[in-house]
Design a protein around this motif. Structure first.
Motif, PDB file in Angstrom:
ATOM      1  N   TRP A   5      67.059  82.173  83.126  1.00  0.00           N
ATOM      2  CA  TRP A   5      65.620  82.237  83.415  1.00  0.00           C
ATOM      3  C   TRP A   5      65.432  81.735  84.833  1.00  0.00           C
ATOM      4  O   TRP A   5      66.061  80.739  85.229  1.00  0.00           O
ATOM      5  CB  TRP A   5      64.833  81.278  82.521  1.00  0.00           C
ATOM      6  CG  TRP A   5      64.635  81.705  81.100  1.00  0.00           C
ATOM      7  CD1 TRP A   5      64.928  82.915  80.543  1.00  0.00           C
ATOM      8  CD2 TRP A   5      64.097  80.898  80.038  1.00  0.00           C
ATOM      9  NE1 TRP A   5      64.593  82.917  79.217  1.00  0.00           N
ATOM     10  CE2 TRP A   5      64.094  81.696  78.878  1.00  0.00           C
ATOM     11  CE3 TRP A   5      63.622  79.593  79.961  1.00  0.00           C
ATOM     12  CZ2 TRP A   5      63.630  81.227  77.649  1.00  0.00           C
ATOM     13  CZ3 TRP A   5      63.168  79.124  78.749  1.00  0.00           C
ATOM     14  CH2 TRP A   5      63.158  79.924  77.597  1.00  0.00           C
ATOM     15  N   HIS A  13      67.753  77.015  76.982  1.00  0.00           N
ATOM     16  CA  HIS A  13      68.037  77.172  78.405  1.00  0.00           C
ATOM     17  C   HIS A  13      67.952  75.793  79.050  1.00  0.00           C
ATOM     18  O   HIS A  13      67.044  75.022  78.755  1.00  0.00           O
ATOM     19  CB  HIS A  13      67.012  78.090  79.066  1.00  0.00           C
ATOM     20  CG  HIS A  13      67.212  79.545  78.738  1.00  0.00           C
ATOM     21  ND1 HIS A  13      66.829  80.087  77.546  1.00  0.00           N
ATOM     22  CD2 HIS A  13      67.769  80.551  79.465  1.00  0.00           C
ATOM     23  CE1 HIS A  13      67.137  81.382  77.536  1.00  0.00           C
ATOM     24  NE2 HIS A  13      67.715  81.694  78.684  1.00  0.00           N
ATOM     25  N   SER A  17      72.532  83.852  79.494  1.00  0.00           N
ATOM     26  CA  SER A  17      71.146  84.235  79.764  1.00  0.00           C
ATOM     27  C   SER A  17      70.578  83.314  80.843  1.00  0.00           C
ATOM     28  O   SER A  17      70.837  82.110  80.829  1.00  0.00           O
ATOM     29  CB  SER A  17      70.331  84.118  78.471  1.00  0.00           C
ATOM     30  OG  SER A  17      68.954  84.114  78.758  1.00  0.00           O
ATOM     31  N   ARG A  49      71.200  79.519  79.668  1.00  0.00           N
ATOM     32  CA  ARG A  49      71.596  79.296  78.270  1.00  0.00           C
ATOM     33  C   ARG A  49      73.101  79.464  78.212  1.00  0.00           C
ATOM     34  O   ARG A  49      73.624  80.538  78.490  1.00  0.00           O
ATOM     35  CB  ARG A  49      70.898  80.322  77.377  1.00  0.00           C
ATOM     36  CG  ARG A  49      71.510  80.438  75.977  1.00  0.00           C
ATOM     37  CD  ARG A  49      70.729  81.404  75.105  1.00  0.00           C
ATOM     38  NE  ARG A  49      69.543  80.732  74.592  1.00  0.00           N
ATOM     39  CZ  ARG A  49      68.398  81.340  74.310  1.00  0.00           C
ATOM     40  NH1 ARG A  49      68.271  82.616  74.507  1.00  0.00           N
ATOM     41  NH2 ARG A  49      67.381  80.645  73.842  1.00  0.00           N
TER      42      ARG A  49
END
Lengths: 94, 318
Positions: free
Chosen positions: A52, A20, A50, A13
């Motif tokens: 993932w 994302h 961020s 993100r």
């Protein structure tokens, strides 16, 4: 490479409010390690806030070659688009 | 010295993030009231999409032409999808789908009151698409900038898909207004019945709105009920006049100074009556949802049983 090393897909993100986005993949022994590698490799210039990581084997994907049968773009249903409906003169707020 | 450093509370950090127009994302710390406020608003929004399928869905089998039927079916399908986006967005706040549906069924959670009015004629399908969807869009466009990331992103997607809804409704009204006298009367009658409930969709006046002040401070809401309502009135009046419809409000008048329409007083007693469960169709709408949910239980059970069985049988080699 050890037996258990596996491929992870990395999603970042770039700033708050955005989704994302897939940026690439890497090998790691577990998810935590993949997260750290992703930080080291994919966010070297402040690319994101961020991360993932998802094991590639856990991704179920459709095939582009199945397009016609899997998701019909419904081009034969133009009425699902606003542009099909003509408006009277002077009305532009619809 | 450590003691001299002013302590910044989570709450202050949170508010300064909001003030700086930064989005809140699911794993961030957030005040419990912000979370509850959002769950209330997003689930109410989701329930509205789903309950809203009822007054329109009823007319699918009675649409006047095959094309109108296909259009209405596509629209109602869109609403179901919008409900899904919104439920999923609420779930990122730590509430389950079962809890959300349960709150709808017990009445703890509300949905847009306008769907408690009946759709009596085909023209109502025009009025709903034109007025109700227009009002929803005015609200949803402003919510694209709401402070909670998943809600804002759901709004972007919904607004994009919604653009055809209001146009198909307006097109129904326009077509009726070009028809015979009976058809024009039917269109006017539908506008007469849906106009005031549409204005009520924006909620109480700013001064009387229970959740507004805090929601504005947290930027869950971006524009006030009265601002949004005014924008809707200005647009809709022009659209009504363009096709020869009369807006059922004797006090409606263009105000040169404000450059807005002034409009008459809203019957808030009626609004309260319908919100509190005593509109024309409240019980019917809820009962239908409850029974559809119950009747669908076997599908959910069958899917769970199939999945359980699949897990116990070794995967076939393709």
């Amino acid at each position: 490479m050890s037996d258990q090393i596996q491929l992870y897909e990395v999603f970042i993100r770039s700033s708050r409010g955005l989704d994302h986005k897939h940026v690439g993949s890497l090998h790691a022994d577990d998810a935590q390690q993949a997260l750290e590698y992703a930080r080291d490799v994919y966010t070297r210039r402040g690319e994101g806030i961020s991360i993932w990581v998802v094991a590639s084997k856990d991704i179920t994907a459709s095939q582009e070659s199945d397009c016609d049968s899997f998701y019909d773009p419904l081009d034969d249903k133009p009425y699902r688009h606003a542009a099909m409906y003509e408006l009277p003169e002077g009305i532009d707020s619809l | 010295m450590r003691d001299s450093i002013p302590l910044v509370s989570n709450e202050q950090k949170f508010q300064s993030r909001i003030d700086a127009e930064q989005k809140v994302e699911p794993k961030d710390w957030m005040p419990e009231k912000y979370r509850q406020n959002l769950i209330r608003q997003i689930s109410q929004h989701a329930h509205s999409e789903v309950i809203g399928e009822q007054p329109e869905g009823k007319w699918i089998t009675r649409a006047p032409t095959l094309e109108r039927k296909a259009i209405l079916m596509a629209k109602v399908q869109d609403e179901a999808g919008h409900g899904l986006y919104l439920y999923a967005s609420a779930e990122t706040l730590g509430v389950t789908r079962d809890e959300l549906i349960d709150r709808l069924h017990t009445g703890a959670s509300k949905y847009a009151s306008i769907f408690n009015y009946p759709s009596l004629t085909w023209a109502d399908i025009g009025a709903i698409g034109w007025l109700v969807d227009s009002a929803a869009i005015v609200n949803q466009v402003s919510l694209q900038n709401t402070s909670y990331g998943p809600y804002a992103r759901a709004m972007v997607k919904i607004c994009k898909e919604e653009s055809f809804h209001q146009r198909q409704g307006y097109n129904i009204m326009m077509t009726l207004m070009q028809g015979a006298e009976l058809q024009r009367e039917m269109a006017q009658d539908a506008l007469n019945r849906w106009w005031w409930p549409s204005l009520m969709m924006f909620g109480p006046h700013d001064a009387e709105s229970a959740h507004s002040a805090q929601s504005m401070k947290w930027k869950i809401k971006r524009r006030s009920n009265d601002e949004l309502r005014q924008q809707f009135v200005d647009q809709a009046v022009q659209q009504a006049h363009a096709i020869g419809l009369a807006v059922p409000d004797p006090d409606l008048v263009w105000n040169e100074q404000r450059e807005h329409y002034d409009f008459g007083a809203i019957d808030w007693e009626e609004f309260q009556r319908v919100v509190s469960g005593n509109g024309p169709c409240n019980r019917q709408r809820l009962a239908h949802h409850v029974s559809a949910h119950k009747e669908g239980a076997w599908v959910r059970e069958a899917m769970a049983a199939y999945e359980a069985k699949r897990r116990t049988v070794p995967a076939e080699v393709a």
